[in-house]
Design an enzyme around this catalytic site. Sequence first.
Site, PDB file in Angstrom:
ATOM      1  NE  ARG A 240      -4.231  -1.386  -0.104  1.00  0.00           N
ATOM      2  CZ  ARG A 240      -4.375  -2.407  -0.960  1.00  0.00           C
ATOM      3  NH1 ARG A 240      -3.377  -2.751  -1.748  1.00  0.00           N
ATOM      4  NH2 ARG A 240      -5.524  -3.084  -0.998  1.00  0.00           N
ATOM      5  CD  GLU A 269      -2.858   3.015  -5.626  1.00  0.00           C
ATOM      6  OE1 GLU A 269      -1.855   2.514  -5.084  1.00  0.00           O
ATOM      7  OE2 GLU A 269      -3.872   2.373  -5.942  1.00  0.00           O
ATOM      8  CG  HIS A 288      -3.097  -0.904  -7.105  1.00  0.00           C
ATOM      9  ND1 HIS A 288      -3.633  -0.294  -6.012  1.00  0.00           N
ATOM     10  CD2 HIS A 288      -3.040  -2.225  -6.787  1.00  0.00           C
ATOM     11  CE1 HIS A 288      -3.908  -1.183  -5.082  1.00  0.00           C
ATOM     12  NE2 HIS A 288      -3.538  -2.375  -5.531  1.00  0.00           N
TER      13      HIS A 288
HETATM   14  C1  8YV Z   1      -7.157  -5.013  -5.822  1.00  0.00           C
HETATM   15  C2  8YV Z   1      -5.430  -5.130  -4.139  1.00  0.00           C
HETATM   16  O1  8YV Z   1      -7.364  -5.243  -7.104  1.00  0.00           O
HETATM   17  O2  8YV Z   1      -6.468  -7.056  -3.436  1.00  0.00           O
HETATM   18  C3  8YV Z   1      -5.939  -6.012  -3.094  1.00  0.00           C
HETATM   19  O3  8YV Z   1      -5.785  -5.665  -1.902  1.00  0.00           O
HETATM   20  O4  8YV Z   1      -4.764  -4.192  -3.877  1.00  0.00           O
HETATM   21  C4  8YV Z   1      -5.787  -5.414  -5.512  1.00  0.00           C
HETATM   22  O5  8YV Z   1      -5.699  -6.756  -5.770  1.00  0.00           O
HETATM   23  C5  8YV Z   1      -7.445  -3.615  -5.593  1.00  0.00           C
HETATM   24  O6  8YV Z   1      -7.544  -3.394  -4.242  1.00  0.00           O
HETATM   25  C6  8YV Z   1      -8.769  -3.304  -6.186  1.00  0.00           C
HETATM   26  O7  8YV Z   1      -8.880  -2.019  -6.169  1.00  0.00           O
END
Ligand code: 8YV
Length: 326
Positions: A240, A269, A288
């Site tokens: 993150r 983001e 991302h």
């Molecule tokens: C997601 C991610 O696609 O799963 C997670 O925590 O960061 C990614 O796989 C994302 O959060 C979707 O916005």
Amino acid sequence: MTRQNILVFRELPPDQLARLQAAHAVTVADPKTHRAAFDAALPTAHGLIGSSFPIDKAVLDRAPALKVVSSVSVGVDNYALAELHRRGILLCHTPGVLDETVADTVFALLMATSRRVVELSNLVREGRWTKNIGEEFFGFDVHGKTLGLLGFGRIGQAIARRAALGFGMPVRYHTRRPVDLAAQAPALVGHAEHRSMDTLLAESDFVVAMLPLSDSTRGLADAGFFARMKRGAIFINGGRGATVDEAALLAALDSGHLRAAGLDVFAKEPLPADSPLRTHPRVTPLPHIGSATHETRYAMNRLAVDNLLAALAGQRPAAVYDTAAL
Ligand code: 8YV
């Protein structure tokens, strides 16, 4: 089973949407594009499913009938955990199904930063490859270098397997408590060793952050953190963005202390156009895409639908996030 009201707040694959529509009354409304429809459906929603939108106290206050939130993500930093717990609303997520894909993405960043893949591909694209590549364009080996992992859960261990078994890299990991490798990751016995944060930062040629966002990890990678990293090391973030003090990272790159950084996640983001991280010559930024493959996003959506249908049927979903574990 009584038909209940479901609000889908991020697009689902048609066959997975059809599974929900077969059992319940479904409204599809992405608040980023259809806010009014989303707000209109909230008061009667029993279940929410989606991702990438903050389901905070304000949203929950307008959803009095809500029983379950099913996130199409493993990370839960978009959810007001304490409020969900206080209201007895179940939070489901999608761990496991994305581990290998995210580990591949992190390894792509490791290779791209160390071997300058994007920069040198652009050199060819822009017609600047006019003679044999000289030292000014050389990269650094990945194989055999020491990998330091912050966060050693399923994804961290998948990265460690690639590094140790595929690239002959000694792996160091830092977690609050050492992991019982023999029980949890037998393939890594003899290949991965627990270290204190300081020792890991001092020893590692690559430091990979695979941390969830919480009060204890927010801004963890700050100026002191980068100063404790080995001179010439490379920093990778696949967890993150807000776990990193981005100004401190830029300063560590500009001072030459850090060789490069590979970033799949950012504090904000999409990354704002004016962010120096977007154009920094020694930063490889990605939008991302950790889990962004056809196979894995489909698996995440299917698991999220499984979780939601089970919860609304009064059964225990496969992947419930413990909102009491704050
Ligand atoms: C997601 C991610 O696609 O799963 C997670 O925590 O960061 C990614 O796989 C994302 O959060 C979707 O916005």
